[in-house]
Design a protein around this motif. Structure first.
Motif, short mmCIF file in Angstrom:
data_model
loop_
_atom_site.label_atom_id
_atom_site.label_comp_id
_atom_site.label_asym_id
_atom_site.label_seq_id
_atom_site.Cartn_x
_atom_site.Cartn_y
_atom_site.Cartn_z
N ILE A 1 95.60 11.10 115.98
CA ILE A 1 96.09 12.18 115.11
C ILE A 1 96.31 13.43 115.94
O ILE A 1 95.41 13.87 116.66
N GLY A 2 97.50 13.99 115.88
CA GLY A 2 97.82 15.21 116.62
C GLY A 2 99.25 15.17 117.12
O GLY A 2 100.18 14.83 116.38
N GLU A 3 99.43 15.52 118.40
CA GLU A 3 100.76 15.62 119.01
C GLU A 3 100.92 14.54 120.08
O GLU A 3 99.95 13.89 120.48
N ASN A 4 102.15 14.39 120.56
CA ASN A 4 102.39 13.54 121.72
C ASN A 4 101.71 14.15 122.95
O ASN A 4 101.51 15.37 123.04
N TRP B 1 101.30 12.55 112.96
CA TRP B 1 101.73 13.75 113.68
C TRP B 1 101.32 15.00 112.93
O TRP B 1 101.73 15.22 111.77
N VAL B 2 100.52 15.84 113.57
CA VAL B 2 100.20 17.17 113.03
C VAL B 2 100.08 18.12 114.21
O VAL B 2 99.78 17.70 115.34
N PRO B 3 100.33 19.43 114.02
CA PRO B 3 100.09 20.38 115.11
C PRO B 3 98.66 20.27 115.59
O PRO B 3 97.73 20.16 114.79
N VAL C 1 91.09 9.66 117.31
CA VAL C 1 91.27 10.34 118.59
C VAL C 1 92.24 11.49 118.37
O VAL C 1 93.39 11.27 117.97
N LEU C 2 91.77 12.72 118.59
CA LEU C 2 92.62 13.90 118.43
C LEU C 2 93.41 14.14 119.71
O LEU C 2 92.83 14.18 120.80
N THR C 3 94.73 14.31 119.56
CA THR C 3 95.60 14.43 120.73
C THR C 3 96.39 15.73 120.68
O THR C 3 96.59 16.33 119.63
N SER C 4 96.88 16.13 121.86
CA SER C 4 97.74 17.31 121.97
C SER C 4 98.65 17.14 123.17
O SER C 4 98.49 16.22 123.97
N ALA D 1 94.56 19.49 113.78
CA ALA D 1 94.30 18.05 113.78
C ALA D 1 92.93 17.68 113.20
O ALA D 1 92.82 16.74 112.41
N GLU D 2 91.87 18.39 113.59
CA GLU D 2 90.55 18.03 113.09
C GLU D 2 90.44 18.25 111.59
O GLU D 2 89.99 17.37 110.85
N GLU D 3 90.88 19.40 111.13
CA GLU D 3 90.79 19.72 109.70
C GLU D 3 91.54 18.70 108.85
O GLU D 3 91.03 18.20 107.84
N LEU D 4 92.77 18.36 109.27
CA LEU D 4 93.57 17.44 108.47
C LEU D 4 93.05 16.00 108.57
O LEU D 4 93.14 15.24 107.60
#
Length: 468
Positions: free
Chosen positions: A385-388, A437-439, A359-362, A443-446
């Motif tokens: 994977i992503g941000e809070n 945590w990634v910007p 699940v990609l988050t931001s 998120a998708e690429e990483l």
């Protein structure tokens, strides 16, 4: 040959004199099974709050006429230059706090009559300081005086009294977690970080540009700070120190073009289904998207631009993805209730799942989209994977109350969500934290690179293994 041997000897001697360091002894990367086992355990450790609903159900439900008194009529545009007398502004305060007591779901959750009454008195005392006020000044007074409760939906003319907490990444150096602390990629061991006693709160699991699991210092600070304002000083066991400067926070802005709110594509071997809004009108395509993702051993659902809507979207998508009963409500870690009628009875449990769902988050994910995140924590083998996220869960945005004299529009909700308030799970205005945590923009690429490195899927261009 003798000349070559002499050259090698000279290089070796120079290296010994200079104190050449050997390659650092870094920990091995986890396997996919190890990563999933650790993540599943942390998700299952979250428990639904035990709530005595009666303590928040001490006010009568408002009838339609009462609701219309506070929310009916045509809303006019806010004019910041409107001038009101102190008496008129005081009338606005009376009207607003009557609306709080009558309509606002978390009123008793945030202290009820005693707390709201005290802050109303403080605001009214401020209004006596001069004979007249502009509407903009009344707005600013409200934004200052209503900071005593944190509600991510609550707003005055679209502005929030309390700031969001956004992530600032320090990715100049990668770190690895050891049994006794953290080690930099070149072997330097972290002794301390100025201002931070608990290094596990500071160093968060992330993904390097190469797709490996590493740790970076990540700070959650008020929105609006500039990158140069956020620094860290790390001290190492060899006596050296390093000052890091955070990358600027960039809010995720990519959205599906046109009028559609969903999109499906493949990123290498991984299906990606994007949901930009939790809109009931797109339920058929949302359900189909879940089934398409479920056909693969690894799939991605992208919520990064989803500001919310209906909780039914998360419920339908996850029930379809897990092949479970679509008529039953998804399990939640939230305790959801209407303070005027009682708890919702949302179920608690764990759904087994033999596939990997990312699940990609931001920081854009809010409201019903955050409920999707809460529900997905109860599904096996899910990685966030992503941000809070945004941090708007305690109530909703059901009512818009316009104050009669200043014209300020106050947004408040009637529901009450009691969410586990835990550093590793959720805080209002901070939101839910990801597993990695990634910007958000990366998120998708990483995520894809990580799955390739862990052997969950083949990297693009690799030959497929022949069928058995």
């Amino acid at each position: 040959m003798n000349g070559f041997i002499k050259s090698c000897a000279l290089v070796l001697a120079a290296c010994l004199l200079a104190g050449c360091a050997s390659a650092p002894d870094l920990p091995p990367q986890p396997t996919l099974d190890e990563l999933l086992a650790e993540t599943n355990a942390s998700h299952q450790a979250v428990t639904k709050p035990q709530v005595d609903a009666s303590q928040y159900m001490i006010r009568p439900a408002p009838d339609e006429e009462t609701v219309d008194y506070f929310t009916g009529g045509e809303q006019t545009a806010f004019d910041p230059d409107t001038v009101v007398t102190a008496a008129q502004a005081t009338e606005d305060m009376e009207y607003l706090f009557d609306a709080f007591r009558t309509l606002y779901g978390p009123y008793d959750f945030f202290g009820g009559d005693e707390t709201f009454g005290r802050h109303k008195a403080e605001l009214q005392a401020r209004l006596e300081e001069k004979e007249s006020w502009t509407a903009a000044e009344v707005q600013d007074l409200l934004l200052e005086g209503l900071r005593f409760f944190e509600d991510g939906h609550f707003a005055v003319n679209g502005q929030r009294p309390n700031p969001w907490k956004v992530p600032f990444f320090f990715r100049e150096s990668a770190f690895y977690r050891m049994e006794d602390g953290y080690i930099r990629e070149d072997g330097k061991r972290v002794a301390s970080v100025d201002g931070y006693e608990d290094l596990d709160e500071l160093f968060k699991r992330s993904i390097s540009p190469e797709g490996e699991i590493v740790y970076y210092p990540i700070l959650l600070e008020e929105d609006g700070l500039q990158a140069g304002d956020v620094t860290l000083t790390i001290h190492y066991t060899d006596g050296s120190a390093q000052t890091l400067t955070a990358e600027p926070f960039e809010r995720y802005k990519e959205q599906i073009e046109g009028d559609t709110i969903t999109e499906y594509h493949k990123d290498g071997e991984i299906p990606v289904f994007t949901i930009d809004s939790s809109y009931n009108g797109a339920m058929d395509e949302i359900a189909v998207g879940a089934i398409m993702v479920a056909r693969y051993p690894v799939g991605i659902v992208d919520l990064r631009a989803n500001l919310g809507g209906s909780d039914s979207v998360g419920n339908t998508w996850l029930r379809q993805y897990t092949y479970t009963d679509t008529e039953r409500p998804m399990y939640r870690n939230q305790y959801l209730m209407n303070v005027f009628s009682g708890g919702s009875g949302a179920e608690d449990g764990w759904i087994e799942n033999d596939r990997v769902l990312i699940v990609l988050t931001s920081k854009n994910i809010a409201s019903a989209a955050e409920t999707f995140v809460d529900m997905a924590h109860n599904v096996e083998n899910v990685l966030f994977i992503g941000e809070n996220t945004w941090g708007a869960q305690v109530a909703s945005a059901a009512y818009h109350v316009q104050l009669p004299n200043s014209g300020c529009v106050v947004t408040m909700g009637h529901g009450l969500f009691v969410v586990p308030q835990d550093w590793d799970y959720y805080e209002e205005l901070r939101g839910y934290q990801p597993d990695l945590w990634v910007p958000a923009g990366e998120a998708e690429e990483l995520a894809v690179k990580l799955m390739e490195n862990l052997g969950a899927v083949q990297a693009e261009g690799e030959a497929s293994s022949p069928a058995a």
